[in-house]
Scaffold this motif. Structure first.
Motif, PDB file in Angstrom:
ATOM      1  N   PHE A   1      29.427  54.103  45.656  1.00 39.67           N
ATOM      2  CA  PHE A   1      30.581  53.384  45.135  1.00 39.67           C
ATOM      3  C   PHE A   1      30.263  51.901  45.296  1.00 39.67           C
ATOM      4  O   PHE A   1      30.004  51.424  46.402  1.00 39.67           O
ATOM      5  CB  PHE A   1      31.842  53.756  45.916  1.00 39.67           C
ATOM      6  CG  PHE A   1      33.120  53.452  45.189  1.00 39.67           C
ATOM      7  CD1 PHE A   1      33.883  54.482  44.643  1.00 39.67           C
ATOM      8  CD2 PHE A   1      33.561  52.149  45.031  1.00 39.67           C
ATOM      9  CE1 PHE A   1      35.069  54.211  43.968  1.00 39.67           C
ATOM     10  CE2 PHE A   1      34.736  51.870  44.356  1.00 39.67           C
ATOM     11  CZ  PHE A   1      35.502  52.899  43.824  1.00 39.67           C
TER      12      PHE A   1
ATOM     13  N   TYR B   1      30.188  55.165  40.969  1.00 38.48           N
ATOM     14  CA  TYR B   1      31.425  54.478  40.579  1.00 38.48           C
ATOM     15  C   TYR B   1      31.240  52.996  40.859  1.00 38.48           C
ATOM     16  O   TYR B   1      30.639  52.614  41.863  1.00 38.48           O
ATOM     17  CB  TYR B   1      32.586  55.011  41.419  1.00 38.48           C
ATOM     18  CG  TYR B   1      33.911  55.162  40.702  1.00 38.48           C
ATOM     19  CD1 TYR B   1      34.361  54.203  39.808  1.00 38.48           C
ATOM     20  CD2 TYR B   1      34.723  56.263  40.943  1.00 38.48           C
ATOM     21  CE1 TYR B   1      35.572  54.357  39.170  1.00 38.48           C
ATOM     22  CE2 TYR B   1      35.947  56.417  40.299  1.00 38.48           C
ATOM     23  CZ  TYR B   1      36.370  55.464  39.420  1.00 38.48           C
ATOM     24  OH  TYR B   1      37.583  55.604  38.768  1.00 38.48           O
TER      25      TYR B   1
ATOM     26  N   GLN C   1      33.383  56.950  49.423  1.00 40.64           N
ATOM     27  CA  GLN C   1      32.231  56.242  48.868  1.00 40.64           C
ATOM     28  C   GLN C   1      31.103  57.197  48.482  1.00 40.64           C
ATOM     29  O   GLN C   1      30.049  56.769  48.024  1.00 40.64           O
ATOM     30  CB  GLN C   1      31.721  55.220  49.889  1.00 40.64           C
ATOM     31  CG  GLN C   1      32.794  54.266  50.412  1.00 40.64           C
ATOM     32  CD  GLN C   1      33.227  53.253  49.385  1.00 40.64           C
ATOM     33  OE1 GLN C   1      32.471  52.368  49.001  1.00 40.64           O
ATOM     34  NE2 GLN C   1      34.478  53.365  48.933  1.00 40.64           N
TER      35      GLN C   1
END
Length: 320
Positions: A314, A108, A176
């Motif tokens: 992340f 992400y 994360q």
């Protein structure tokens, strides 16, 4: 986060004493006592150690770890959970067991230059993942940060004014999905683990609620269910998965799963679809043609608390 509410330890928090494998591992308990007591009697006898409640069925208490369930056993568990949702909430839901796809590892990225702090991502998470309505819980915390500062511990998670403010920027923080997740390492009963596609999951029916993982997470990304989640029947998302957005029991930990019930089927996370500015980029890190790989190759990305060695999947970046 400077203004994060302080929570007191639960009565079964491990800080009240060092954990014992014999105390916390339900499989060992079963091996030791199951031969001498009937199933119901044994579950009752263990109540002080496990905070077993009348609301927890014997079948749930004795359930095997997700990773040890056969296909038939898992089908039985899912059928029981669907019926419990019907009985307790009046809602007809479908709970799936959505497995990782081969050749996929999720990542992400978030463009802090365009995030406006509107919190629509947090709202979408709240609704998609069947969070308790009264608490307003979400797996996403949006921090209001002073420009020039990157210390999330000084971010304001409780701002209540029009956004964006001219001297601020906004940093949404959620799990994360670390390569080296400290939350997994500290779990005394292996109720949380990292899957092949990089998503860290929790078996809610195996978690004992000791909150070790919550204390270990440096990103404040885990949540504890202090009470039984309350959700009106008509607001329950009926499309659920065992390891993600099914309604969690009281007394267990939960966390963001990148909406695995969606993303493992080729859909995008709910938080991304809700973002009005296109700040969020999600995709397969193993696919060199994916948008997230383009971001990583062409932007100056950074991760939170890199010095801890957790190696998040992340990423954050600014346009300039």
């Amino acid at each position: 986060m400077s203004d994060k509410p302080k929570e007191s330890c639960s009565s079964n928090c491990a800080c009240h004493g060092a954990p014992s494998e014999g105390l916390f591992n339900r499989r060992n308990l079963l091996k030791g006592a199951g031969a001498t007591l009937g199933v119901a009697a044994f579950a009752k006898a263990m109540a002080p150690l496990t905070e077993w409640k009348e609301s927890v069925s014997v079948d749930e208490f004795l359930q095997t770890h997700y990773r040890e369930l056969s296909k038939a056993q898992l089908d039985e568990v899912i059928a029981r959970l669907e019926q419990e949702t019907k009985d307790q909430y009046g809602a007809d839901v479908t709970i799936e067991d959505v497995r990782p796809q081969k050749g996929v590892k999720f990542g992400y990225a978030l463009n802090l230059s365009v995030c406006v702090g509107c919190r629509r991502c947090a709202k979408a998470c709240h609704e998609e993942n069947n969070h308790d309505r009264a608490s307003g819980n979400s797996y996403i915390t949006v921090l209001e940060m002073s420009k020039g500062s990157m210390d999330m511990e000084h971010g304001n998670a409780h701002y209540n004014h029009p956004v964006p403010q001219p001297d601020k920027f906004y940093m949404p923080v959620q799990c994360q999905q670390c390569e080296n997740p400290p939350c997994v390492d500290v779990c005394p009963v292996e109720a949380t683990w990292k899957e092949e596609d990089g998503i860290v999951v929790v078996d809610y029916n195996w978690c004992i609620g000791c909150r070790y993982c919550e204390a270990a997470c440096p990103y404040h990304a885990r949540r504890f269910n202090w009470t039984k989640p309350e959700i009106p029947k008509e607001e329950i998302n009926p499309k659920q998965s065992y390891l993600s957005n099914r309604i969690r029991p009281q007394g267990v930990m939960e966390k963001c799963t990148f909406c695995l019930h969606r993303t493992r089927k080729g859909q995008l996370p709910a938080c991304l679809e809700a973002c009005p500015t296109g700040a969020r980029v999600f995709g397969n890190l193993l696919d060199p043609t994916s948008e997230i790989r383009t971001i990583l190759a062409n932007k100056r990305v950074f991760v939170l608390k890199e010095e801890l060695g957790t190696r998040p999947n992340f990423f954050y970046f600014f346009d300039k």
